[in-house]
Design an enzyme around this catalytic site. Structure first.
Site, PDB file in Angstrom:
ATOM      1  N   ASP A  62       0.860  -1.182   0.000  1.00  0.00           N
ATOM      2  CA  ASP A  62       0.000   0.000   0.000  1.00  0.00           C
ATOM      3  C   ASP A  62       0.897   1.234   0.000  1.00  0.00           C
ATOM      4  O   ASP A  62       1.829   1.322   0.807  1.00  0.00           O
ATOM      5  CB  ASP A  62      -0.925   0.016   1.229  1.00  0.00           C
ATOM      6  CG  ASP A  62      -2.084   0.990   1.085  1.00  0.00           C
ATOM      7  OD1 ASP A  62      -1.817   2.198   0.882  1.00  0.00           O
ATOM      8  OD2 ASP A  62      -3.246   0.563   1.165  1.00  0.00           O
ATOM      9  N   SER A  69     -10.930  10.061   7.058  1.00  0.00           N
ATOM     10  CA  SER A  69     -12.087   9.412   6.430  1.00  0.00           C
ATOM     11  C   SER A  69     -11.907   7.902   6.304  1.00  0.00           C
ATOM     12  O   SER A  69     -12.877   7.176   6.056  1.00  0.00           O
ATOM     13  CB  SER A  69     -12.348  10.014   5.047  1.00  0.00           C
ATOM     14  OG  SER A  69     -11.242   9.805   4.185  1.00  0.00           O
ATOM     15  N   LEU A  71     -10.964   5.944   8.782  1.00  0.00           N
ATOM     16  CA  LEU A  71     -11.105   5.283  10.074  1.00  0.00           C
ATOM     17  C   LEU A  71     -12.484   4.690  10.321  1.00  0.00           C
ATOM     18  O   LEU A  71     -12.649   3.864  11.228  1.00  0.00           O
ATOM     19  CB  LEU A  71     -10.750   6.268  11.198  1.00  0.00           C
ATOM     20  CG  LEU A  71      -9.320   6.830  11.125  1.00  0.00           C
ATOM     21  CD1 LEU A  71      -9.084   7.818  12.253  1.00  0.00           C
ATOM     22  CD2 LEU A  71      -8.285   5.714  11.171  1.00  0.00           C
ATOM     23  N   GLN A  72     -13.465   5.066   9.511  1.00  0.00           N
ATOM     24  CA  GLN A  72     -14.807   4.503   9.643  1.00  0.00           C
ATOM     25  C   GLN A  72     -14.829   3.021   9.255  1.00  0.00           C
ATOM     26  O   GLN A  72     -15.697   2.271   9.673  1.00  0.00           O
ATOM     27  CB  GLN A  72     -15.761   5.333   8.767  1.00  0.00           C
ATOM     28  CG  GLN A  72     -16.988   4.648   8.236  1.00  0.00           C
ATOM     29  CD  GLN A  72     -16.815   4.229   6.774  1.00  0.00           C
ATOM     30  OE1 GLN A  72     -15.722   4.241   6.234  1.00  0.00           O
ATOM     31  NE2 GLN A  72     -17.923   3.868   6.163  1.00  0.00           N
ATOM     32  N   ASP A 130      -8.866  -0.576  -4.640  1.00  0.00           N
ATOM     33  CA  ASP A 130     -10.136   0.126  -4.824  1.00  0.00           C
ATOM     34  C   ASP A 130     -10.354   0.667  -6.234  1.00  0.00           C
ATOM     35  O   ASP A 130     -11.159   1.576  -6.425  1.00  0.00           O
ATOM     36  CB  ASP A 130     -10.245   1.272  -3.807  1.00  0.00           C
ATOM     37  CG  ASP A 130      -9.179   2.336  -4.021  1.00  0.00           C
ATOM     38  OD1 ASP A 130      -8.318   2.167  -4.895  1.00  0.00           O
ATOM     39  OD2 ASP A 130      -9.217   3.355  -3.294  1.00  0.00           O
ATOM     40  N   ASN A 131      -9.644   0.116  -7.235  1.00  0.00           N
ATOM     41  CA  ASN A 131      -9.900   0.567  -8.607  1.00  0.00           C
ATOM     42  C   ASN A 131      -9.612  -0.557  -9.595  1.00  0.00           C
ATOM     43  O   ASN A 131      -8.826  -1.470  -9.324  1.00  0.00           O
ATOM     44  CB  ASN A 131      -9.072   1.819  -8.929  1.00  0.00           C
ATOM     45  CG  ASN A 131      -7.591   1.540  -8.918  1.00  0.00           C
ATOM     46  OD1 ASN A 131      -7.033   1.057  -9.895  1.00  0.00           O
ATOM     47  ND2 ASN A 131      -6.934   1.836  -7.797  1.00  0.00           N
ATOM     48  N   CYS A 173     -10.235 -15.987 -15.269  1.00  0.00           N
ATOM     49  CA  CYS A 173      -9.472 -15.022 -14.490  1.00  0.00           C
ATOM     50  C   CYS A 173     -10.382 -13.834 -14.179  1.00  0.00           C
ATOM     51  O   CYS A 173     -11.525 -13.772 -14.649  1.00  0.00           O
ATOM     52  CB  CYS A 173      -8.218 -14.570 -15.248  1.00  0.00           C
ATOM     53  SG  CYS A 173      -8.541 -13.509 -16.688  1.00  0.00           S
ATOM     54  N   CYS A 176     -11.767 -12.059 -17.199  1.00  0.00           N
ATOM     55  CA  CYS A 176     -12.916 -12.724 -17.816  1.00  0.00           C
ATOM     56  C   CYS A 176     -14.222 -12.177 -17.244  1.00  0.00           C
ATOM     57  O   CYS A 176     -15.231 -12.073 -17.945  1.00  0.00           O
ATOM     58  CB  CYS A 176     -12.861 -14.236 -17.573  1.00  0.00           C
ATOM     59  SG  CYS A 176     -11.577 -15.127 -18.454  1.00  0.00           S
ATOM     60  N   CYS A 190     -15.170   3.854  -3.713  1.00  0.00           N
ATOM     61  CA  CYS A 190     -16.000   4.104  -2.536  1.00  0.00           C
ATOM     62  C   CYS A 190     -15.918   5.572  -2.098  1.00  0.00           C
ATOM     63  O   CYS A 190     -16.799   6.046  -1.379  1.00  0.00           O
ATOM     64  CB  CYS A 190     -15.607   3.171  -1.399  1.00  0.00           C
ATOM     65  SG  CYS A 190     -13.946   3.438  -0.740  1.00  0.00           S
TER      66      CYS A 190
END
Length: 251
Positions: A62, A69, A71-72, A130-131, A173, A176, A190
């Site tokens: 990462d 934002s 921490l939720q 996330d993408n 995969c 697919c 998100c």
């Protein structure tokens, strides 16, 4: 596979008494290497579960820093850690949880030029990014390297988790499933659509369960199946994904 120490026998006692897992399965977990892509909402549930399960080596990729934002839903981080790198914090969290395992934090932006070096040598990839651009980059590399991929996503009240081994002739995969998606600038995340924090935790825990089952060979082989969760109705649905003969990654 190496033997379990007295400390490990004590730590994993509730695993070892399971007839489906036992000492043999626990030694498989100890011998395994798993890389988690993303220490976000999904990673925040998957990382503790994998560390607690006794995965021998856990690599966390990462390049981000903790924001308020986050921490939720990203519950391995604290308010006083805002601005600090997620990879380093997540690896410290996992190491403190289970000092018997090796944990590596990779603060790198995953892309085509480094993806194979990041996931190569691992027995399984768990992708909670996330993408679509990152997901497809990870999937294509996992297919080339023949590393099983657990891909998990959560947005609004909807979650999905699948296990992919696209190099096998009868297995799809991830590409697919989604096709040749656009890059992240063209896809909702998100941040735009929102996500329920508890949904991320549910999906991340399910992904970790799938990873553990795949490594320890517990239960039936679910590769090629997609599990969909509706956080409003609390319903799970399982569908089989077909292999795309024209897929540019595995066709």
């Amino acid at each position: 596979m190496s033997d379990l120490s007295d400390s490990e026998l004590d730590r994993y006692a509730r695993h070892i008494v399971l007839p489906q897992l036992g000492g043999i399965g626990q030694r498989k977990l100890k011998a395994s290497k798993v890389v988690v892509i993303g220490a976000g909402g999904i990673g925040s549930a998957a990382i503790p579960a994998l560390a607690g399960a006794g995965i021998g080596k856990l690599t966390i990729v990462d390049d981000g820093e903790v924001e308020r934002s986050n921490l939720q839903r990203q519950t391995i981080f604290r308010d006083d850690q805002i601005g600090q790198p997620k990879a380093e914090l997540a690896s410290a969290f996992a190491s403190a949880l289970n000092p018997n395992i090796e944990v590596v934090g990779a603060r790198q932006h995953l892309e085509g030029g480094n993806v194979e070096s990041l996931i190569g040598g691992h027995d399984l990839v768990l992708d909670g990014s996330d993408n679509f651009a990152t997901r497809l980059t990870v999937s294509d590399a996992a297919t080339r390297l023949r590393v099983p991929l657990v891909s998990a996503a959560a947005v609004q009240f909807q979650g999905q988790v699948g296990l992919y081994r696209g190099w096998e002739p009868d297995k799809p995969c991830y590409r697919c499933f989604v096709g040749d998606a656009f890059d992240s600038d063209d896809c909702d995340t998100c941040a735009e659509q929102g996500v329920l924090g508890a949904l991320s935790a549910t999906v991340g825990s399910f992904a970790a369960l799938m990873a553990v089952g795949s490594i320890a060979r517990i239960g039936p082989d679910v590769a090629g199946s997609l599990f969909l969760f509706d956080g409003l109705t609390l319903d799970w649905r399982k569908i089989r994904l077909p292999k795309n003969p024209g897929c540019k990654a595995c066709g």
